[in-house]
Design a protein around this motif. Structure first.
Motif, PDB file in Angstrom:
ATOM      1  N   LEU A  29       0.814  -1.208   0.000  1.00 19.80           N
ATOM      2  CA  LEU A  29       0.000   0.000   0.000  1.00 19.80           C
ATOM      3  C   LEU A  29       0.850   1.262   0.000  1.00 19.80           C
ATOM      4  O   LEU A  29       0.467   2.278  -0.570  1.00 19.80           O
ATOM      5  CB  LEU A  29      -0.930  -0.002   1.207  1.00 19.80           C
ATOM      6  N   ALA A  30       2.014   1.203   0.637  1.00 20.50           N
ATOM      7  CA  ALA A  30       2.748   2.442   0.866  1.00 20.50           C
ATOM      8  C   ALA A  30       3.491   2.953  -0.364  1.00 20.50           C
ATOM      9  O   ALA A  30       3.562   4.156  -0.581  1.00 20.50           O
ATOM     10  CB  ALA A  30       3.727   2.264   2.010  1.00 20.50           C
ATOM     11  N   VAL A  31       4.053   2.053  -1.177  1.00 24.72           N
ATOM     12  CA  VAL A  31       4.934   2.537  -2.246  1.00 24.72           C
ATOM     13  C   VAL A  31       4.298   2.447  -3.620  1.00 24.72           C
ATOM     14  O   VAL A  31       4.965   2.657  -4.631  1.00 24.72           O
ATOM     15  CB  VAL A  31       6.280   1.787  -2.261  1.00 24.72           C
ATOM     16  N   THR A  32       2.989   2.134  -3.692  1.00 24.21           N
ATOM     17  CA  THR A  32       2.392   1.920  -5.005  1.00 24.21           C
ATOM     18  C   THR A  32       1.745   3.171  -5.572  1.00 24.21           C
ATOM     19  O   THR A  32       0.780   3.079  -6.305  1.00 24.21           O
ATOM     20  CB  THR A  32       1.346   0.795  -4.949  1.00 24.21           C
ATOM     21  N   THR A  33       2.289   4.357  -5.269  1.00 25.91           N
ATOM     22  CA  THR A  33       1.706   5.553  -5.860  1.00 25.91           C
ATOM     23  C   THR A  33       2.004   5.632  -7.357  1.00 25.91           C
ATOM     24  O   THR A  33       1.309   6.305  -8.081  1.00 25.91           O
ATOM     25  CB  THR A  33       2.247   6.820  -5.183  1.00 25.91           C
ATOM     26  N   SER A  34       3.058   4.953  -7.808  1.00 26.42           N
ATOM     27  CA  SER A  34       3.336   4.936  -9.241  1.00 26.42           C
ATOM     28  C   SER A  34       3.938   3.604  -9.627  1.00 26.42           C
ATOM     29  O   SER A  34       4.430   2.847  -8.775  1.00 26.42           O
ATOM     30  CB  SER A  34       4.302   6.059  -9.608  1.00 26.42           C
ATOM     31  N   LEU A  35       3.902   3.313 -10.924  1.00 26.91           N
ATOM     32  CA  LEU A  35       4.348   2.013 -11.415  1.00 26.91           C
ATOM     33  C   LEU A  35       5.836   1.780 -11.159  1.00 26.91           C
ATOM     34  O   LEU A  35       6.244   0.690 -10.760  1.00 26.91           O
ATOM     35  CB  LEU A  35       4.047   1.924 -12.914  1.00 26.91           C
ATOM     36  N   ASP A  36       6.664   2.823 -11.341  1.00 27.66           N
ATOM     37  CA  ASP A  36       8.111   2.566 -11.194  1.00 27.66           C
ATOM     38  C   ASP A  36       8.491   2.315  -9.733  1.00 27.66           C
ATOM     39  O   ASP A  36       9.314   1.444  -9.454  1.00 27.66           O
ATOM     40  CB  ASP A  36       8.964   3.669 -11.835  1.00 27.66           C
ATOM     41  N   ASN A  37       7.854   3.041  -8.794  1.00 29.52           N
ATOM     42  CA  ASN A  37       8.105   2.739  -7.378  1.00 29.52           C
ATOM     43  C   ASN A  37       7.697   1.317  -7.050  1.00 29.52           C
ATOM     44  O   ASN A  37       8.417   0.588  -6.361  1.00 29.52           O
ATOM     45  CB  ASN A  37       7.292   3.674  -6.482  1.00 29.52           C
ATOM     46  N   ALA A  38       6.520   0.910  -7.555  1.00 24.39           N
ATOM     47  CA  ALA A  38       6.008  -0.423  -7.258  1.00 24.39           C
ATOM     48  C   ALA A  38       6.954  -1.492  -7.784  1.00 24.39           C
ATOM     49  O   ALA A  38       7.276  -2.453  -7.080  1.00 24.39           O
ATOM     50  CB  ALA A  38       4.617  -0.594  -7.864  1.00 24.39           C
ATOM     51  N   LEU A  39       7.448  -1.300  -9.031  1.00 24.93           N
ATOM     52  CA  LEU A  39       8.362  -2.294  -9.600  1.00 24.93           C
ATOM     53  C   LEU A  39       9.680  -2.328  -8.839  1.00 24.93           C
ATOM     54  O   LEU A  39      10.231  -3.397  -8.569  1.00 24.93           O
ATOM     55  CB  LEU A  39       8.615  -1.986 -11.074  1.00 24.93           C
ATOM     56  N   GLY A  40      10.190  -1.149  -8.459  1.00 23.75           N
ATOM     57  CA  GLY A  40      11.442  -1.103  -7.708  1.00 23.75           C
ATOM     58  C   GLY A  40      11.328  -1.868  -6.404  1.00 23.75           C
ATOM     59  O   GLY A  40      12.191  -2.672  -6.055  1.00 23.75           O
ATOM     60  N   MET A  41      10.226  -1.635  -5.694  1.00 26.17           N
ATOM     61  CA  MET A  41       9.998  -2.338  -4.427  1.00 26.17           C
ATOM     62  C   MET A  41       9.858  -3.837  -4.664  1.00 26.17           C
ATOM     63  O   MET A  41      10.451  -4.649  -3.956  1.00 26.17           O
ATOM     64  CB  MET A  41       8.707  -1.794  -3.795  1.00 26.17           C
ATOM     65  N   GLY A 135       8.247 -14.220  -5.448  1.00 21.58           N
ATOM     66  CA  GLY A 135       8.712 -12.851  -5.666  1.00 21.58           C
ATOM     67  C   GLY A 135       8.043 -12.232  -6.881  1.00 21.58           C
ATOM     68  O   GLY A 135       7.620 -11.073  -6.854  1.00 21.58           O
ATOM     69  N   ILE A 136       7.910 -13.027  -7.971  1.00 23.49           N
ATOM     70  CA  ILE A 136       7.266 -12.497  -9.178  1.00 23.49           C
ATOM     71  C   ILE A 136       5.794 -12.216  -8.894  1.00 23.49           C
ATOM     72  O   ILE A 136       5.250 -11.187  -9.307  1.00 23.49           O
ATOM     73  CB  ILE A 136       7.451 -13.477 -10.357  1.00 23.49           C
ATOM     74  N   GLY A 137       5.148 -13.128  -8.143  1.00 24.34           N
ATOM     75  CA  GLY A 137       3.753 -12.895  -7.772  1.00 24.34           C
ATOM     76  C   GLY A 137       3.594 -11.607  -6.997  1.00 24.34           C
ATOM     77  O   GLY A 137       2.686 -10.805  -7.253  1.00 24.34           O
ATOM     78  N   PHE A 138       4.514 -11.389  -6.050  1.00 24.60           N
ATOM     79  CA  PHE A 138       4.490 -10.173  -5.236  1.00 24.60           C
ATOM     80  C   PHE A 138       4.702  -8.940  -6.115  1.00 24.60           C
ATOM     81  O   PHE A 138       3.977  -7.946  -6.013  1.00 24.60           O
ATOM     82  CB  PHE A 138       5.584 -10.286  -4.169  1.00 24.60           C
ATOM     83  N   THR A 139       5.713  -9.028  -7.011  1.00 20.26           N
ATOM     84  CA  THR A 139       6.015  -7.894  -7.893  1.00 20.26           C
ATOM     85  C   THR A 139       4.838  -7.552  -8.797  1.00 20.26           C
ATOM     86  O   THR A 139       4.491  -6.384  -8.976  1.00 20.26           O
ATOM     87  CB  THR A 139       7.251  -8.201  -8.753  1.00 20.26           C
ATOM     88  N   LEU A 140       4.196  -8.612  -9.370  1.00 20.86           N
ATOM     89  CA  LEU A 140       3.066  -8.371 -10.262  1.00 20.86           C
ATOM     90  C   LEU A 140       1.911  -7.697  -9.522  1.00 20.86           C
ATOM     91  O   LEU A 140       1.283  -6.767 -10.048  1.00 20.86           O
ATOM     92  CB  LEU A 140       2.585  -9.691 -10.881  1.00 20.86           C
ATOM     93  N   SER A 141       1.645  -8.141  -8.280  1.00 18.74           N
ATOM     94  CA  SER A 141       0.553  -7.515  -7.526  1.00 18.74           C
ATOM     95  C   SER A 141       0.853  -6.048  -7.269  1.00 18.74           C
ATOM     96  O   SER A 141      -0.010  -5.184  -7.432  1.00 18.74           O
ATOM     97  CB  SER A 141       0.367  -8.208  -6.177  1.00 18.74           C
ATOM     98  N   LEU A 142       2.105  -5.769  -6.856  1.00 17.38           N
ATOM     99  CA  LEU A 142       2.499  -4.382  -6.626  1.00 17.38           C
ATOM    100  C   LEU A 142       2.351  -3.559  -7.900  1.00 17.38           C
ATOM    101  O   LEU A 142       1.825  -2.445  -7.881  1.00 17.38           O
ATOM    102  CB  LEU A 142       3.959  -4.323  -6.174  1.00 17.38           C
ATOM    103  N   ALA A 143       2.800  -4.153  -9.024  1.00 16.42           N
ATOM    104  CA  ALA A 143       2.755  -3.421 -10.288  1.00 16.42           C
ATOM    105  C   ALA A 143       1.313  -3.140 -10.679  1.00 16.42           C
ATOM    106  O   ALA A 143       0.992  -2.044 -11.156  1.00 16.42           O
ATOM    107  CB  ALA A 143       3.455  -4.230 -11.381  1.00 16.42           C
ATOM    108  N   LEU A 144       0.418  -4.125 -10.457  1.00 21.76           N
ATOM    109  CA  LEU A 144      -0.992  -3.929 -10.806  1.00 21.76           C
ATOM    110  C   LEU A 144      -1.577  -2.762 -10.011  1.00 21.76           C
ATOM    111  O   LEU A 144      -2.204  -1.851 -10.577  1.00 21.76           O
ATOM    112  CB  LEU A 144      -1.782  -5.214 -10.522  1.00 21.76           C
ATOM    113  N   ILE A 145      -1.351  -2.772  -8.697  1.00 22.68           N
ATOM    114  CA  ILE A 145      -1.899  -1.696  -7.865  1.00 22.68           C
ATOM    115  C   ILE A 145      -1.265  -0.361  -8.241  1.00 22.68           C
ATOM    116  O   ILE A 145      -1.947   0.664  -8.360  1.00 22.68           O
ATOM    117  CB  ILE A 145      -1.687  -2.010  -6.374  1.00 22.68           C
ATOM    118  N   GLY A 146       0.063  -0.381  -8.473  1.00 21.29           N
ATOM    119  CA  GLY A 146       0.756   0.845  -8.865  1.00 21.29           C
ATOM    120  C   GLY A 146       0.217   1.393 -10.172  1.00 21.29           C
ATOM    121  O   GLY A 146       0.017   2.596 -10.329  1.00 21.29           O
ATOM    122  N   PHE A 147      -0.045   0.464 -11.123  1.00 19.61           N
ATOM    123  CA  PHE A 147      -0.573   0.856 -12.440  1.00 19.61           C
ATOM    124  C   PHE A 147      -1.936   1.532 -12.286  1.00 19.61           C
ATOM    125  O   PHE A 147      -2.146   2.650 -12.774  1.00 19.61           O
ATOM    126  CB  PHE A 147      -0.673  -0.400 -13.312  1.00 19.61           C
TER     127      PHE A 147
END
Lengths: 201, 213
Positions: A29-41, A135-147
């Motif tokens: 929730l905290a870092v998904t304000t944008s796609l690049d932050n979400a992917l980095g995390m 890890g990929i599952g986690f990254t994809l979820s973050l990316a989806l929310i960030g997107f």
């Protein structure tokens, strides 16, 4: 071979750490304000998860059961420190926008959970693919929310603006938007899961 | 000083609420907020551990990790003894050990309190709000030249207020969720999804405190 593939794919959808298991929510929730932050995390967490899972799997015979959790925490914290120093040196902008959530990867329950439930009980190659899949599952979820949040909250993707004259729904970029997005997505996934499988999740 | 401390208190409880604005400690927030009694127990345990953890991590950082005259083994290590890169590793270990100690001390000295908080204490080790408050203390109260004036008291107050903020959000949430138990919610949204949507509304309400300080 089939076992490898199963350990790898289970974390991506079926047992996705965020949407199926509800783990590791703070960075989600905290870092998904944008796609690049979400992917980095997501990628930083994936690196720590894979390395910790593999290392714990290697030393699993040597760690006494009673002190296993502190040992695992030391392993995880060492890799987190590596990531921290790496980001500080090579991507200071990302490091600044992720803030305290970079060192907080150490208390991400996805990582400690996988290391304890899988890495400490399985051989190295399985631990590697389990960590990578999760890890990929986690990254994809973050990316989806960030997107979703970046498109609706700022009208852009990866910093490029999408529609001319779009009035951004600022609320989605603010903290309430994070709760709103994950609540709605979770509800939608459950709705779909029930329709396709014919039962409530 | 009192004014500064009051600002820290209001900031951590209302304006930058740990759960609703900073997203720290979400796992217990969603997990333990089903009934009011458990929420109160968890909240008390968090306030207790957060305050102690703030004090202990401040001392670790100031006396052992930060280079400078206060560093206890500066002479031993040479180069001023800069160990700040060990922050993550040392803090999480200290907090894990601290929670164990608090648990043992409570069992010996106050069985009643132990019964109320006991089951929540082990959960706290992986509560990112505790580690988060320790990192934020460093970010806020240590400048590039070392500790700022009154940083120990400020860290202590910040830890305590962050715990109060966490408890406030947790208790509000559990009171709402007790009502939601009997509400007619679409099946797919029962449980976690509706909890997140409720948190969104609470967070929106807390957004109204922006500009208070």
């Amino acid at each position: 071979m089939r076992r490898l593939a199963r350990e790898f794919t289970k974390g991506i959808i079926e047992r996705n750490p965020v949407f199926a298991l509800l783990l590791g929510l703070c960075p989600v929730l905290a870092v998904t304000t944008s796609l690049d932050n979400a992917l980095g995390m997501g990628l930083s967490s994936t690196f720590v998860l894979v390395c910790a899972n593999v290392l714990v799997s290697i030393i699993r015979g040597a760690v006494p059961r009673k002190v296993r959790i502190p040992c695992f925490i030391v392993v995880i914290a060492s890799f987190v420190t590596l990531v921290e120093l790496f980001l500080q040196a090579f991507s200071p902008d990302l490091f600044d926008s992720l803030g305290i959530f970079v060192p907080l990867i150490v208390v991400n329950c996805v990582i400690l959970g996988r290391v304890e439930a899988f890495g400490s009980r399985n051989p190295v190659h399985l631990a590697f693919f389990d960590g990578l899949g999760m890890g990929i599952g986690f990254t994809l979820s973050l990316a989806l929310i960030g997107f979703v949040r970046e498109v609706a909250g700022a009208g852009s993707v990866w910093g490029y603006s999408l529609i001319e004259g779009y009035e951004p729904a600022l609320i989605l970029a603010l903290p309430p938007g994070a709760f709103l997005t994950i609540g709605l997505l979770l509800g939608l996934f459950r709705l779909r899961g029930r329709k396709t499988r014919g039962r409530a999740l | 000083m009192i004014g500064e401390l009051a600002i820290i208190f209001i900031g951590a409880v209302l304006v930058n609420n740990f759960v609703l604005t900073r997203f720290l400690g979400l796992c217990p927030y969603i997990g333990v907020s089903r009934d009011l009694k458990a929420a109160a127990g968890m909240g008390l345990a968090v306030i207790f551990v957060m305050t102690i953890a703030s004090a202990v991590t401040w001392m670790i950082y100031y006396y052992l990790l930060l280079p400078g005259p206060a560093n206890l083994w500066a002479g031993l290590l040479g180069r001023g003894g800069d160990l700040t890169f060990l922050r993550t590793l040392s803090f999480i270990l200290v907090i894990a050990a601290l929670v164990q100690l608090v648990e043992m001390a409570l069992l010996k000295t106050s069985p009643a309190l132990y019964r109320a908080l006991g089951i929540y204490l082990p959960l706290i080790t992986t509560n990112c709000a505790i580690l988060g408050v320790a990192f934020l203390n460093i970010d806020y109260f240590f400048g590039s030249a070392g500790a700022l004036e009154g940083s120990f008291t400020k860290s202590l107050v910040h830890g305590f207020s962050a715990g109060i903020g966490f408890t406030l959000a947790l208790i509000l949430m559990s009171a709402i969720r007790e009502r939601l138990e009997t509400a007619d919610i679409p099946e797919a949204f029962r449980g976690a999804p509706i909890a997140f949507l409720t948190a969104a509304l609470l967070s929106m309400a807390f957004l109204g405190f922006t500009g208070l300080i």
